[in-house]
Design an enzyme around this catalytic site. Structure first.
Site, PDB file in Angstrom:
ATOM      1  N   ASP A   6      48.654  45.212  35.495  1.00  0.00           N
ATOM      2  CA  ASP A   6      48.537  44.379  36.691  1.00  0.00           C
ATOM      3  C   ASP A   6      48.449  45.308  37.899  1.00  0.00           C
ATOM      4  O   ASP A   6      48.827  46.488  37.819  1.00  0.00           O
ATOM      5  CB  ASP A   6      49.767  43.467  36.774  1.00  0.00           C
ATOM      6  CG  ASP A   6      49.864  42.724  38.090  1.00  0.00           C
ATOM      7  OD1 ASP A   6      48.866  42.080  38.471  1.00  0.00           O
ATOM      8  OD2 ASP A   6      50.923  42.813  38.739  1.00  0.00           O
ATOM      9  N   ASP A   8      49.004  44.254  41.904  1.00  0.00           N
ATOM     10  CA  ASP A   8      50.000  43.995  42.945  1.00  0.00           C
ATOM     11  C   ASP A   8      51.398  43.855  42.348  1.00  0.00           C
ATOM     12  O   ASP A   8      51.626  43.053  41.443  1.00  0.00           O
ATOM     13  CB  ASP A   8      49.625  42.736  43.721  1.00  0.00           C
ATOM     14  CG  ASP A   8      48.364  42.922  44.541  1.00  0.00           C
ATOM     15  OD1 ASP A   8      48.459  43.508  45.629  1.00  0.00           O
ATOM     16  OD2 ASP A   8      47.283  42.521  44.066  1.00  0.00           O
ATOM     17  N   THR A  40      44.049  41.838  37.035  1.00  0.00           N
ATOM     18  CA  THR A  40      44.494  41.452  38.366  1.00  0.00           C
ATOM     19  C   THR A  40      43.960  40.092  38.794  1.00  0.00           C
ATOM     20  O   THR A  40      42.953  39.612  38.261  1.00  0.00           O
ATOM     21  CB  THR A  40      44.048  42.530  39.385  1.00  0.00           C
ATOM     22  OG1 THR A  40      44.445  42.153  40.706  1.00  0.00           O
ATOM     23  CG2 THR A  40      42.523  42.691  39.366  1.00  0.00           C
ATOM     24  N   GLY A  41      44.624  39.515  39.766  1.00  0.00           N
ATOM     25  CA  GLY A  41      44.114  38.292  40.380  1.00  0.00           C
ATOM     26  C   GLY A  41      43.069  38.598  41.436  1.00  0.00           C
ATOM     27  O   GLY A  41      42.371  37.704  41.909  1.00  0.00           O
ATOM     28  N   LYS A 208      44.630  35.931  32.066  1.00  0.00           N
ATOM     29  CA  LYS A 208      44.711  37.353  31.750  1.00  0.00           C
ATOM     30  C   LYS A 208      44.878  37.560  30.244  1.00  0.00           C
ATOM     31  O   LYS A 208      44.326  38.503  29.676  1.00  0.00           O
ATOM     32  CB  LYS A 208      45.878  37.996  32.505  1.00  0.00           C
ATOM     33  CG  LYS A 208      45.661  38.136  34.009  1.00  0.00           C
ATOM     34  CD  LYS A 208      46.802  38.925  34.632  1.00  0.00           C
ATOM     35  CE  LYS A 208      46.616  39.114  36.130  1.00  0.00           C
ATOM     36  NZ  LYS A 208      47.677  39.967  36.724  1.00  0.00           N
ATOM     37  N   ASN A 234      51.593  35.100  36.655  1.00  0.00           N
ATOM     38  CA  ASN A 234      50.222  35.160  36.121  1.00  0.00           C
ATOM     39  C   ASN A 234      50.030  36.272  35.097  1.00  0.00           C
ATOM     40  O   ASN A 234      48.944  36.413  34.530  1.00  0.00           O
ATOM     41  CB  ASN A 234      49.191  35.276  37.254  1.00  0.00           C
ATOM     42  CG  ASN A 234      49.290  36.572  38.027  1.00  0.00           C
ATOM     43  OD1 ASN A 234      50.285  37.287  37.955  1.00  0.00           O
ATOM     44  ND2 ASN A 234      48.267  36.876  38.788  1.00  0.00           N
TER      45      ASN A 234
END
Length: 287
Positions: A6, A8, A40-41, A208, A234
């Site tokens: 990931d 952030d 990642t988002g 994800k 997430n």
């Protein structure tokens, strides 16, 4: 092995940067034969910019799994949203004074100017009494390079734009819950979160976890030989499929409960600690 990181709260420190130690650990893991990917988002361009700045090249699972892009820029998975189904909810969101909305599309991340003005005012309002909230608001502006428009309806009425993700941010938990309920009413959508003050909306097939499975299959890597590292809600879909799950020291309690190991925080180079041990020992110990 496939190692999915990931960004952030995980690979990035509190200043939104990739530390030199994390960069060196990624390169070392790659040189040892492991595939290191970002999950990642963020949109691909945002993730790519941060990686390039640090001198790193990785496959990117972007937009919470809605798109998978290889190192050479080849897209091997693309899962957009049903824009027409979203419009009534987006109209409702736009009418709420305490909801900030970003729409991630094939061309840019779009935000209404009224949202920008509201969030800036919010940052000023909370700066004296709630400095932590001010940092949260400021982070929203760092999350993505955005294009501001006078009216968000111009975005969803533009037939050339494809929607991949909607992010809604609020300091009002009740209003954020209302928005979540409205999106969750559609079975084809999945609602996750990368922070207590936001929700992220994607196609139900865009997670994800599903993207990690696709990327592992692409490289011919068994899921038992996958390692995932994350800190937020997430990331849980990755934890559900991976062979080894690592939570950051700053992760939510829900994520920590699902982890095989908890490393130190993102400001203490928790990712580097994990990768260094993997390269040094060839495996990771479970707690």
């Amino acid at each position: 092995m496939l190692i999915a990181l990931d960004m952030d709260g995980t690979l990035l420190n509190s200043s939104g940067q990739i530390s030199q130690r994390n960069k060196e650990a990624i390169v070392e893991a790659q040189e040892a034969g492991h595939v290191v990917a970002i999950a990642t988002g963020r949109a691909y361009k945002d993730a790519y910019e941060l990686l390039a700045k640090a001198g790193i090249a990785c496959p990117v699972i972007g937009l919470n799994g809605a798109m998978i892009t290889l190192i050479d820029g080849t897209v091997i998975s693309d899962i957009p949203l049903n824009k027409q189904a979203l419009i009534p909810i987006l109209q409702w969101v736009r009418e709420q004074p305490d909801l900030y909305c970003e729409i991630y599309t094939n061309e840019a991340v779009y935000v209404g100017l009224h949202n920008r003005e509201h969030l800036e005012a919010l940052a000023n309002d909370v700066s004296e009494q709630h400095r932590d909230l001010k940092r949260i608001v400021e982070k929203q502006f760092q999350q993505a390079r955005v294009t501001y428009v006078q009216n968000l309806s111009d975005v969803w009425n533009n037939e050339s734009l494809v929607f991949y993700k909607v992010l809604v941010f609020s300091l009002n938990p009740s209003r954020l819950k209302d928005a979540s309920v409205k999106f969750e009413a559609f079975s084809e959508l999945t609602v996750t979160s990368s922070h207590p003050n936001n929700i992220e909306v994607n196609h139900q097939q865009a997670t994800k976890g599903k993207a990690v499975k696709k990327l592992a299959s692409y490289y011919g890597i068994d899921l038992a030989d996958t390692i995932v590292v994350g800190d937020s809600h997430n990331d849980l879909s990755m934890f559900a499929v991976a062979g080894y799950r690592i939570a950051m020291g700053n992760a939510s309690n829900e994520v920590k409960k699902q982890a095989d190991f908890i490393t130190v925080t993102n400001d203490e180079d928790g990712v580097a600690g994990v990768l260094e041990e993997l390269v040094r020992n060839g495996c990771l110990a479970k707690r």
